[in-house]
Design an enzyme around this catalytic site. Sequence first.
Site, PDB file in Angstrom:
ATOM      1  N   CYS A   8      28.215  34.423  42.390  1.00 30.84           N
ATOM      2  CA  CYS A   8      28.044  33.147  43.086  1.00 30.84           C
ATOM      3  C   CYS A   8      28.451  31.919  42.269  1.00 30.84           C
ATOM      4  CB  CYS A   8      26.589  32.981  43.521  1.00 30.84           C
ATOM      5  SG  CYS A   8      26.095  34.110  44.839  1.00 30.84           S
ATOM      6  N   SER A   9      29.114  32.102  41.155  1.00 31.45           N
ATOM      7  CA  SER A   9      29.463  30.943  40.328  1.00 31.45           C
ATOM      8  C   SER A   9      30.603  30.126  40.903  1.00 31.45           C
ATOM      9  CB  SER A   9      29.818  31.393  38.906  1.00 31.45           C
ATOM     10  OG  SER A   9      30.953  32.248  38.931  1.00 31.45           O
ATOM     11  N   SER A  10      31.368  30.707  41.845  1.00 30.60           N
ATOM     12  CA  SER A  10      32.491  29.983  42.434  1.00 30.60           C
ATOM     13  C   SER A  10      32.965  30.726  43.675  1.00 30.60           C
ATOM     14  CB  SER A  10      33.649  29.862  41.432  1.00 30.60           C
ATOM     15  OG  SER A  10      34.154  31.157  41.101  1.00 30.60           O
ATOM     16  N   GLY A  16      31.531  33.698  46.789  1.00 30.33           N
ATOM     17  CA  GLY A  16      30.105  33.904  46.560  1.00 30.33           C
ATOM     18  C   GLY A  16      29.315  32.621  46.669  1.00 30.33           C
ATOM     19  N   TYR A  51      44.394  46.255  41.163  1.00 30.05           N
ATOM     20  CA  TYR A  51      43.410  45.545  41.990  1.00 30.05           C
ATOM     21  C   TYR A  51      43.258  46.229  43.344  1.00 30.05           C
ATOM     22  CZ  TYR A  51      41.346  41.807  44.807  1.00 30.05           C
ATOM     23  OH  TYR A  51      40.543  41.077  45.654  1.00 30.05           O
TER      24      TYR A  51
END
Length: 251
Positions: A13-15, A18, A144
């Site tokens: 959730c830092s960026s 999220g 990825y």
Amino acid sequence: MNPSRNTVLITGCSSGYGLETARHFHAQGWNVIATMRSPREDLLPRASTLRVLPLDVTKPESIAAALDAAGPIDALVNNAGIGVVGAFEATPMAHIRKVFETNTFGVMAMTQAVIPQFRARRAGVIVNVTSSVTLAAMPLAAAYTASKQAIEGFTGSLAHELGHFGVRAKLVEPGYAPTTRFAHNTAVRIEDLIPQVYAAYAAPIFATFAEPALITTERDVAETVWRAANDRTTTLRFPAGADAVALARAA
């Protein structure tokens, strides 16, 4: 936390997705537990129904501590992930393993840790955020793509396995969102993964990334995660963003 509200725990959730997803669930009246490796409470509103907790999904002790601090939850959103763009032959295996540790094994570890409480209550939902590369393969993103494709199969199987206990498993497949700075959240520089022999091939691909015809916004993803978490049907896949929806229809 308000005991009369549903509670969601969201990773990464830092960026980006999220952070926007945490804001959206909170605006919809849920208790929100926003987790990140290096907690920053200034990113989210100060409220009794919103907590920020430290969590590194690659570390079992961090997962255990975060879930212990969180208490019972109703939904898990596995959003934490890292990107990698580059020619596969130039991508170090150590970095590929790092991508899988977060994008694949981190998701599996978080999921395994919450299943007992969901199964015991015969309720709960797990929303795994993958990518539109699972709908149509993207060049220069083999590692990825593989890490996200693994979660597609994993979640499909879980939907059957956990459905027996009343627990739901969902996939959200975001398209390309320029604002997320994809592949800039690692220590490996993109230019180091494009050998000169690939330069001519890569140039038009990166030009397309710079000016995409369709894009996904962080809001698109947040709203789609919300929809998936509240969906009571057997629908498994939820493409997020105009480009992802177009790819899903084509597929």
